[in-house]
Scaffold this active site. Structure first.
Site, mmCIF file in Angstrom:
data_model
loop_
_atom_site.group_PDB
_atom_site.id
_atom_site.type_symbol
_atom_site.label_atom_id
_atom_site.label_comp_id
_atom_site.label_asym_id
_atom_site.label_seq_id
_atom_site.Cartn_x
_atom_site.Cartn_y
_atom_site.Cartn_z
ATOM 1 N N LYS A 107 -2.523 -17.763 41.594
ATOM 2 C CA LYS A 107 -3.387 -18.881 41.231
ATOM 3 C C LYS A 107 -2.728 -19.826 40.225
ATOM 4 C CE LYS A 107 -7.846 -16.902 42.487
ATOM 5 N NZ LYS A 107 -7.494 -15.560 42.989
HETATM 6 C C1 LIG Z 1 -7.750 -15.071 44.250
HETATM 7 C C2 LIG Z 1 -6.948 -13.902 44.704
HETATM 8 C C3 LIG Z 1 -6.851 -13.547 46.068
HETATM 9 C C4 LIG Z 1 -7.615 -14.273 47.141
HETATM 10 O O1 LIG Z 1 -7.093 -15.538 47.426
HETATM 11 P P1 LIG Z 1 -7.939 -16.564 48.271
HETATM 12 O O2 LIG Z 1 -7.184 -17.827 48.211
HETATM 13 O O3 LIG Z 1 -9.280 -16.655 47.616
HETATM 14 O O4 LIG Z 1 -8.042 -16.018 49.661
HETATM 15 C C5 LIG Z 1 -6.042 -12.493 46.423
HETATM 16 N N1 LIG Z 1 -5.374 -11.783 45.492
HETATM 17 C C6 LIG Z 1 -5.455 -12.087 44.180
HETATM 18 C C7 LIG Z 1 -4.719 -11.246 43.222
HETATM 19 C C8 LIG Z 1 -6.233 -13.160 43.737
HETATM 20 O O5 LIG Z 1 -6.308 -13.443 42.426
#
Ligand SMILES: *Cc1c(COP(=O)(O)O)cnc(C)c1O
Length: 435
Positions: A107
């Site tokens: 993220k």
């Molecule tokens: C947010 C997140 C996901 C999911 O990603 P999306 O884009 O919502 O599908 C998967 N793994 C981790 C560690 C995350 O923080």
């Protein structure tokens, strides 16, 4: 770049408006009016470029004149200042590690880029931009470090008390400066409801310039395309041309960005989504019926999403046709037992410690491979560093986690968080009394 709403294709807004609004008022999602394709020569020679060079080309192709290239270059270089390496576990299976940013999760790509774009579009004399974000753990840390020190912005993070891991809490609560954390006596859903109510509060919206930092923001989606191109570049420099990406999916923003990259001309054979038992999309792909359910708690808790908010965007990319969707995406679902077994297998077979989300991607990649014996590089995405998820990982494996440099500094910093009851009046009072 102009964007329409998936609910109204006649609507057109600028990139800047889409960034600040996050969502169109009709509750659709913003989509680029045209998806430009990259110069085939760029793809052909992509192995010659760095991650930042690739990011700039991809971003400026999409965004166009809305941010002049020189300015965009600064944004990209400042935001994407860490690597995303592909590491091979065996001859045909690799892991794309997306956790080398400051919050140790993928993220960071979205949050860092979005924060700088918002800062860029905020003019001198504009009211302070108040970013409100509810988090179950990973989003808050990425948004906090993304916006830390970005002029003209202030972030308020709501997180559920006792329900985030130690490293996650430290990332939420040790920033200071323009970042504030509220420790809510409730669940993530309570946090989200408080934030939603604030966005719908007319009085508050007059007093404050509110914006959201959630994963449907187009400025979070765009930078997530970068690492698909970068992974492909790394593979190409090793003589690999055929690739299948497997993505651990919750809100389907990450895989959505991969599919956008594909639409822009990235040659990907296929995408695989791995989910935990929150399996709305796998059920949809199998049946054609979209039937969301309340989310269920799992070890891969950043993927505990019952109604994935980015899914509409993916359907839109493929004309809402089930056959087209099934032609490019496969999906598999795993429960916590399977997830734990996968973490053990990764550790024992490859000496690799993975977080629960990453382990689900590993399983889905393996399942797809078993059904498709053709030759290709199977690349699964690692979305977080395992140190963020001690609860999901067996103790003997967790012992082997090497903490990233900097994690120890975090532990030494004082916790800065204010308690908050699940009360909208209290939340509103906090915002108004701490302007
Ligand atoms: C947010 C997140 C996901 C999911 O990603 P999306 O884009 O919502 O599908 C998967 N793994 C981790 C560690 C995350 O923080």
């Amino acid at each position: 770049m102009k964007l329409y709403s998936t609910n109204n294709k006649d609507l057109r807004v600028s990139f800047q408006d889409a960034v600040f609004n996050s969502l169109p008022q009709d509750k659709g999602l913003y989509m680029p009016e045209v998806i430009p394709t990259l110069d085939p020569l760029f793809i052909k020679n992509i192995q010659q470029y760095s991650l930042q060079e690739i990011a700039l080309t991809v971003a400026s192709t999409l965004i166009g004149d809305d941010i002049p290239k020189e300015d965009l270059k600064k944004i990209v270089e400042d935001a994407i200042n860490f690597d995303a390496p592909v590491k091979f576990l065996d001859a045909e299976t690799g892991v794309l590690e997306l956790f080398h940013g400051p919050s140790y999760a993928f993220k960071d790509f979205g949050a860092r880029f979005m924060s700088r774009v918002m800062g860029y579009f905020s003019k001198d004399g504009d009211k302070l931009l108040d970013v409100l974000v509810a988090t179950s753990g990973d989003t808050g840390g990425a948004v906090a470090s993304g916006f830390l020190g970005v002029e003209g912005t202030r972030v308020t993070i709501l997180y559920p008390k006792g329900k985030v891991s130690k490293v996650q809490e430290e990332q939420l609560t040790t920033n200071g400066q323009n970042i504030r954390a509220l420790e809510v006596e409730g669940t993530f859903d309570d946090c989200q409801a408080l934030v939603k109510q604030a966005f719908n509060d007319d009085e508050l919206n007059i007093e404050l310039r509110l914006t959201s930092a959630n994963s449907i923001n187009i400025a979070r989606l765009i930078p997530q395309t970068f690492y698909y191109f970068w992974a492909y570049a790394q593979l190409k420099s090793q003589g690999v041309n055929e690739v299948v990406f497997t993505v651990p999916s919750g809100n389907f923003g990450n895989i959505g960005a991969g599919l956008l990259a594909y639409k822009m001309g990235l040659p990907v054979k296929h995408f695989v989504a791995g989910t935990n038992v929150n399996d709305t999309v796998p059920r949809f792909l199998a049946s054609g019926l979209y039937n969301p359910k309340p989310s269920v708690q799992t070890l891969a808790n950043a993927m505990d999403v019952g109604n994935p908010s980015n899914w509409v965007r993916i359907q839109d990319l493929f004309d809402n046709e089930l056959e087209k969707l099934n032609g490019i995406i496969s999906s598999y679902t795993y429960d916590d037992t399977k997830t734990q077994e996968a973490m053990r297998e990764l550790f024992e077979k490859y000496n690799y410690v993975a977080c629960p989300h990453t382990a689900i991607a590993y399983l889905a990649a393996k399942a797809y491979k078993a059904e498709h014996a053709v030759e290709y590089a199977s690349i699964f995405l690692s979305t977080a560093h395992p140190c963020k998820f001690p609860e999901g990982i067996d103790a003997d494996i967790f012992e082997k986690v090497t903490y990233p440099a900097g994690a120890e500094d975090l532990a030494g910093k004082p916790k800065l968080a204010e308690p908050l009851a699940v009360s909208y009046d209290d939340f509103k009072a906090y915002l108004l009394n701490n302007k």
